[in-house]
Design a protein around this motif. Structure first.
Motif, PDB file in Angstrom:
ATOM      1  N   THR A  14       0.815  -1.214   0.000  1.00 39.68           N
ATOM      2  CA  THR A  14       0.000   0.000   0.000  1.00 39.68           C
ATOM      3  C   THR A  14       0.851   1.268   0.000  1.00 39.68           C
ATOM      4  OG1 THR A  14      -0.215  -0.184   2.399  1.00 39.68           O
ATOM      5  CG2 THR A  14      -2.013  -1.104   1.054  1.00 39.68           C
ATOM      6  N   SER A  15       2.140   1.100  -0.162  1.00 41.70           N
ATOM      7  CA  SER A  15       3.055   2.236  -0.225  1.00 41.70           C
ATOM      8  C   SER A  15       4.314   1.797  -0.970  1.00 41.70           C
ATOM      9  CB  SER A  15       3.425   2.693   1.191  1.00 41.70           C
ATOM     10  OG  SER A  15       4.522   3.579   1.167  1.00 41.70           O
ATOM     11  N   GLY A 100      -5.923   4.087  -9.232  1.00 39.98           N
ATOM     12  CA  GLY A 100      -4.545   3.938  -8.793  1.00 39.98           C
ATOM     13  C   GLY A 100      -4.172   2.570  -8.269  1.00 39.98           C
ATOM     14  N   TRP A 131       4.555   0.690  -9.119  1.00 39.92           N
ATOM     15  CA  TRP A 131       4.367   1.868  -8.274  1.00 39.92           C
ATOM     16  C   TRP A 131       4.380   3.163  -9.069  1.00 39.92           C
ATOM     17  CZ3 TRP A 131       1.775   2.206  -4.215  1.00 39.92           C
ATOM     18  CH2 TRP A 131       1.707   1.137  -3.321  1.00 39.92           C
ATOM     19  N   ARG A 141      -2.159  10.464 -11.670  1.00 43.07           N
ATOM     20  CA  ARG A 141      -2.557   9.981 -10.342  1.00 43.07           C
ATOM     21  C   ARG A 141      -1.531   8.983  -9.847  1.00 43.07           C
ATOM     22  NH1 ARG A 141      -8.895   8.525 -11.241  1.00 43.07           N
ATOM     23  NH2 ARG A 141      -9.529  10.597 -11.900  1.00 43.07           N
ATOM     24  N   THR A 143      -0.002   5.688  -7.949  1.00 38.47           N
ATOM     25  CA  THR A 143      -0.438   4.340  -7.585  1.00 38.47           C
ATOM     26  C   THR A 143      -0.617   4.327  -6.076  1.00 38.47           C
ATOM     27  OG1 THR A 143       0.820   3.391  -9.416  1.00 38.47           O
ATOM     28  CG2 THR A 143       0.182   1.880  -7.644  1.00 38.47           C
ATOM     29  N   ARG A 144      -1.720   3.771  -5.607  1.00 30.86           N
ATOM     30  CA  ARG A 144      -1.951   3.713  -4.166  1.00 30.86           C
ATOM     31  C   ARG A 144      -1.912   2.286  -3.622  1.00 30.86           C
ATOM     32  NH1 ARG A 144      -6.844   2.009  -2.873  1.00 30.86           N
ATOM     33  NH2 ARG A 144      -8.470   1.995  -4.439  1.00 30.86           N
ATOM     34  N   ARG A 145      -1.945   1.314  -4.545  1.00 34.28           N
ATOM     35  CA  ARG A 145      -1.931  -0.079  -4.103  1.00 34.28           C
ATOM     36  C   ARG A 145      -1.434  -0.961  -5.240  1.00 34.28           C
ATOM     37  NH1 ARG A 145      -6.538  -4.163  -4.120  1.00 34.28           N
ATOM     38  NH2 ARG A 145      -5.955  -5.714  -2.571  1.00 34.28           N
TER      39      ARG A 145
END
Length: 189
Positions: A14-15, A100, A131, A141, A143-145
């Motif tokens: 998630t990061s 994302g 990522w 935007r 990537t968030r995941r």
């Protein structure tokens, strides 16, 4: 029809800081990873069957060329190929999704390249590309995941490799599936 129990593990990051990259192969190994920028159903099917033929990847075998082309031409789909001295060693396929989210839809090595340190490097490289994928195709935007699933039909070190790269388990399921013989890299192999 015979069935077999198949366990599927779903994992995520998630990061970007979750990624724990493997060591980079030294230059003498001849490993380089390159994006297959021209969508090629024939090349992608070759990679899919060459990597998955001995571990029972069967879900895309019935796809006609048009279905392969449709998938590969979607925005957010990228294929990255590891090469060792001019020979394809494996691939990672990224599938950018809404909001994302990026799925590592396929990842693996041709049998001759397993156990040689290529897999950790390729997964690290592909995850790093995941990522930054959303920013390349979704109006900048982030990537968030990044997520992936692997199963008990995959190689014996697959789950361990994902965990070593910083992926965390978020779901486990075991289901009965029809038993298949490993199809090999081509029909009748």
């Amino acid at each position: 029809m015979d069935t077999v129990a198949v366990t599927t593990w779903s994992l995520e990051q998630t990061s970007p800081e979750d990624l724990t990259p493997s060591r980079i192969p030294d230059e003498a190994s001849g490993i380089r990873t390159v994006r297959a920028e021209v969508p090629s159903p024939e090349f992608s099917r070759f990679l899919y069957t060459a990597v998955g033929g001995d571990v029972t990847w069967t879900d895309r075998l019935p796809w006609p060329r048009s279905r392969w082309a449709e998938f590969l031409e979607r925005p957010g789909v990228e294929t990255w190929v590891a090469w060792q001295r001019g020979t394809p060693a494996g691939f990672v396929e990224l599938d950018g999704q809404a909001d994302g989210v990026v799925e590592i839809s396929y990842f693996g090595l041709l049998p001759a390249f397993r156990g040689r340190g290529v897999g950790g490097h390729l997964l690290s490289y592909g995850t790093a590309r995941a990522w930054d994928l959303a920013s390349r195709w979704q109006e900048r935007r982030p990537t968030r995941r990044v997520w992936v699933h692997t199963c008990s039909k995959d190689g014996p070190y697959a789950l361990q490799n994902y965990r070593r790269r910083g992926f965390r388990l978020f779901d486990t399921r075991t289901e009965q599936e029809p038993a298949h013989e490993a199809p090999g890299p081509w029909p009748g192999a």
